[in-house]
Every structure is written in structure tokens, then in C-alpha cells.
Scaffold this motif. Structure first.
Motif, PDB file in Angstrom:
ATOM      1  N   ALA A  36     -18.821 -70.888 -48.021  1.00 53.58           N
ATOM      2  CA  ALA A  36     -19.284 -72.030 -48.936  1.00 53.58           C
ATOM      3  C   ALA A  36     -19.831 -72.401 -48.164  1.00 53.58           C
ATOM      4  O   ALA A  36     -21.187 -73.067 -48.526  1.00 53.58           O
ATOM      5  N   GLY A  37     -19.623 -73.224 -46.692  1.00 51.11           N
ATOM      6  CA  GLY A  37     -20.169 -74.662 -45.861  1.00 51.11           C
ATOM      7  C   GLY A  37     -21.699 -74.202 -46.052  1.00 51.11           C
ATOM      8  O   GLY A  37     -22.698 -74.632 -45.901  1.00 51.11           O
ATOM      9  N   LEU A  38     -21.793 -72.776 -45.485  1.00 51.02           N
ATOM     10  CA  LEU A  38     -23.718 -71.869 -45.309  1.00 51.02           C
ATOM     11  C   LEU A  38     -24.717 -72.085 -46.139  1.00 51.02           C
ATOM     12  O   LEU A  38     -25.206 -72.454 -46.407  1.00 51.02           O
ATOM     13  N   VAL A  39     -23.871 -71.419 -47.509  1.00 46.95           N
ATOM     14  CA  VAL A  39     -24.834 -72.061 -49.278  1.00 46.95           C
ATOM     15  C   VAL A  39     -24.660 -73.538 -49.231  1.00 46.95           C
ATOM     16  O   VAL A  39     -26.371 -73.374 -49.678  1.00 46.95           O
ATOM     17  N   ALA A  40     -23.484 -74.099 -49.036  1.00 45.63           N
ATOM     18  CA  ALA A  40     -23.887 -75.800 -49.343  1.00 45.63           C
ATOM     19  C   ALA A  40     -24.902 -75.982 -48.463  1.00 45.63           C
ATOM     20  O   ALA A  40     -26.082 -77.115 -48.841  1.00 45.63           O
ATOM     21  N   ALA A  41     -24.956 -75.655 -47.467  1.00 45.05           N
ATOM     22  CA  ALA A  41     -25.632 -76.401 -46.372  1.00 45.05           C
ATOM     23  C   ALA A  41     -27.386 -75.937 -47.067  1.00 45.05           C
ATOM     24  O   ALA A  41     -28.393 -76.612 -46.504  1.00 45.05           O
ATOM     25  N   LEU A  42     -27.609 -74.524 -46.749  1.00 43.04           N
ATOM     26  CA  LEU A  42     -28.612 -74.124 -47.609  1.00 43.04           C
ATOM     27  C   LEU A  42     -29.581 -74.952 -49.186  1.00 43.04           C
ATOM     28  O   LEU A  42     -30.564 -75.013 -48.938  1.00 43.04           O
ATOM     29  N   GLY A  43     -28.280 -74.668 -49.380  1.00 41.93           N
ATOM     30  CA  GLY A  43     -28.228 -75.707 -50.857  1.00 41.93           C
ATOM     31  C   GLY A  43     -29.325 -77.290 -50.049  1.00 41.93           C
ATOM     32  O   GLY A  43     -30.284 -77.443 -51.049  1.00 41.93           O
ATOM     33  N   GLY A  45     -30.375 -78.167 -47.147  1.00 37.50           N
ATOM     34  CA  GLY A  45     -31.881 -77.830 -47.284  1.00 37.50           C
ATOM     35  C   GLY A  45     -32.444 -77.143 -48.103  1.00 37.50           C
ATOM     36  O   GLY A  45     -33.384 -78.510 -47.667  1.00 37.50           O
ATOM     37  N   PHE A  46     -32.612 -77.192 -48.861  1.00 34.49           N
ATOM     38  CA  PHE A  46     -34.020 -76.546 -49.929  1.00 34.49           C
ATOM     39  C   PHE A  46     -34.030 -78.108 -50.868  1.00 34.49           C
ATOM     40  O   PHE A  46     -35.323 -77.892 -51.383  1.00 34.49           O
ATOM     41  N   LEU A  47     -32.624 -78.691 -51.047  1.00 35.48           N
ATOM     42  CA  LEU A  47     -33.139 -79.920 -51.976  1.00 35.48           C
ATOM     43  C   LEU A  47     -33.968 -80.701 -50.913  1.00 35.48           C
ATOM     44  O   LEU A  47     -34.739 -81.933 -51.379  1.00 35.48           O
ATOM     45  N   ALA A  48     -33.144 -80.997 -49.224  1.00 32.40           N
ATOM     46  CA  ALA A  48     -34.304 -82.202 -48.568  1.00 32.40           C
ATOM     47  C   ALA A  48     -35.784 -81.454 -48.396  1.00 32.40           C
ATOM     48  O   ALA A  48     -36.544 -82.255 -48.813  1.00 32.40           O
ATOM     49  N   LEU A  70     -33.844 -90.588 -43.535  1.00 29.49           N
ATOM     50  CA  LEU A  70     -32.578 -91.193 -44.293  1.00 29.49           C
ATOM     51  C   LEU A  70     -31.438 -90.769 -45.703  1.00 29.49           C
ATOM     52  O   LEU A  70     -30.326 -90.925 -45.357  1.00 29.49           O
ATOM     53  N   LEU A  71     -32.299 -90.189 -46.218  1.00 34.05           N
ATOM     54  CA  LEU A  71     -31.140 -89.512 -47.563  1.00 34.05           C
ATOM     55  C   LEU A  71     -30.515 -88.188 -45.849  1.00 34.05           C
ATOM     56  O   LEU A  71     -29.156 -88.224 -47.049  1.00 34.05           O
ATOM     57  N   CYS A  72     -30.761 -87.658 -45.491  1.00 35.72           N
ATOM     58  CA  CYS A  72     -30.032 -86.861 -44.967  1.00 35.72           C
ATOM     59  C   CYS A  72     -29.141 -87.526 -44.422  1.00 35.72           C
ATOM     60  O   CYS A  72     -28.006 -87.040 -43.947  1.00 35.72           O
ATOM     61  N   LEU A  73     -29.220 -88.456 -43.355  1.00 32.24           N
ATOM     62  CA  LEU A  73     -28.511 -88.878 -43.208  1.00 32.24           C
ATOM     63  C   LEU A  73     -26.983 -89.693 -43.655  1.00 32.24           C
ATOM     64  O   LEU A  73     -26.209 -89.697 -43.369  1.00 32.24           O
ATOM     65  N   GLY A  74     -27.737 -90.334 -44.360  1.00 31.52           N
ATOM     66  CA  GLY A  74     -26.856 -91.065 -45.883  1.00 31.52           C
ATOM     67  C   GLY A  74     -25.547 -89.948 -46.273  1.00 31.52           C
ATOM     68  O   GLY A  74     -24.825 -89.505 -46.547  1.00 31.52           O
ATOM     69  N   VAL A  75     -26.661 -88.505 -46.658  1.00 27.58           N
ATOM     70  CA  VAL A  75     -25.168 -87.447 -47.132  1.00 27.58           C
ATOM     71  C   VAL A  75     -24.312 -86.868 -46.070  1.00 27.58           C
ATOM     72  O   VAL A  75     -23.140 -86.441 -46.123  1.00 27.58           O
TER      73      VAL A  75
END
Length: 152
Positions: A36-43, A45-48, A70-75
Motif C-alpha cells: 500500500a505504501g508503494l502504491v501510495a508513493a507512486l500515486g 509521485g504522479f500527482l506531483a 514545497l508541496l512535496c515537503l508539506g506532504v
């Protein structure tokens, strides 16, 4: 000392069986959370990436990179805060469970000592139980303490 071993041994055996049973379930849970963590990280990444591409059409490239970073650091900060809060709640729950188990063990030891004393002095024990019952009936504070103890 033998009665202490008789009390503690079944609990130790039950804990060993429980640990063996939960080890298999834990392995599958860890694998599921990792997937689930791998799929969430991919999601994420694509969102960013899509956010960055959308920003490129509206602002210059350096500004788009800055906003995306900045958005990635906030997440990442929100994820770290959530993980910290979740582990803090779990540790409180675990401390409470350990305290309840210790209280139960102490009560069982006290029960064994009282039973041994009652067998030796039946008349004194009966008189002591009558006095204890009278004290519990007469004192609202003791009744409340007993009620709180029974809630464990």
C-alpha cells in the motif's frame, strides 16, 4: 513459591501461543502495508508530476519547481506528523494494557495469599471478610474505588 509458578505458568504459555499465532498475521500485515505504501508513493509521485506540468503552463519553470518542491515537503511533513501521532497513541494504549496486566497479576497473587491465610485461620478470615463488607457498604469512597477496579 510454587503457587506463584502455578499462577504465572499458564499465562506465559498462553502468551507464547499468542505470539506464534500473531507472528504469521503480522508478516502478512507488513507485506500489505508495504504494498500500500508503494502504491501510495507512486500515486503521490504522479500527482506531483501532474501538478508540476500544470504549473509549467502558468508560471516560469523555476517557480513551478519551487512550488512543487514545497508541496512535496508539506506532504512529507503531514505524513511524519501523522506517523508520530499514531505511534504516540499506540504507546499509551500499550502502557495501559501492561498496567492492567500487572494489576491483574498482583490481584491474583493477593488472592492466593488470602486463600492460604483463610485456610490456616478460618474464624479470623470470616471475621475479616465481615468487617471488609461492612466497610465497603458504609464508605462511598471505597465502593467507588472497587467499582473503578472492577472496570479493568
Amino acid at each position: 513459591m510454587r503457587y506463584l509458578l502455578d499462577i504465572a505458568l499458564p499465562y506465559a504459555q498462553a502468551e507464547i501461543r499468542n505470539a506464534k499465532d500473531s507472528a504469521g498475521r503480522l508478516c502478512w500485515r507488513v507485506a500489505g502495508f508495504a504494498a500500500a505504501g508503494l502504491v501510495a508513493a507512486l500515486g503521490l509521485g504522479f500527482l506531483a508530476l501532474s501538478f508540476h506540468l500544470w504549473l509549467l503552463r502558468h508560471v516560469p519553470a523555476p517557480d513551478a519547481a519551487l512550488f512543487t518542491g514545497l508541496l512535496c515537503l508539506g506532504v512529507a511533513g503531514l505524513v511524519a506528523l501523522t506517523a508520530w501521532l499514531a505511534t504516540k497513541v499506540r504507546s499509551r494504549t500499550r502502557h495501559r494494557e501492561v498496567a492492567q496486566a500487572a494489576t491483574l497479576a498482583e490481584l491474583q497473587l493477593l488472592q492466593a495469599e488470602l486463600e492460604q491465610g483463610l485456610r490456616a485461620n478460618a474464624k479470623t478470615g470470616t471475621l475479616g471478610m465481615l468487617v471488609a463488607g461492612l466497610a465497603l457498604g458504609a464508605s462511598p469512597g471505597l465502593r467507588g474505588a472497587l467499582r473503578d477496579l472492577a472496570r479493568f
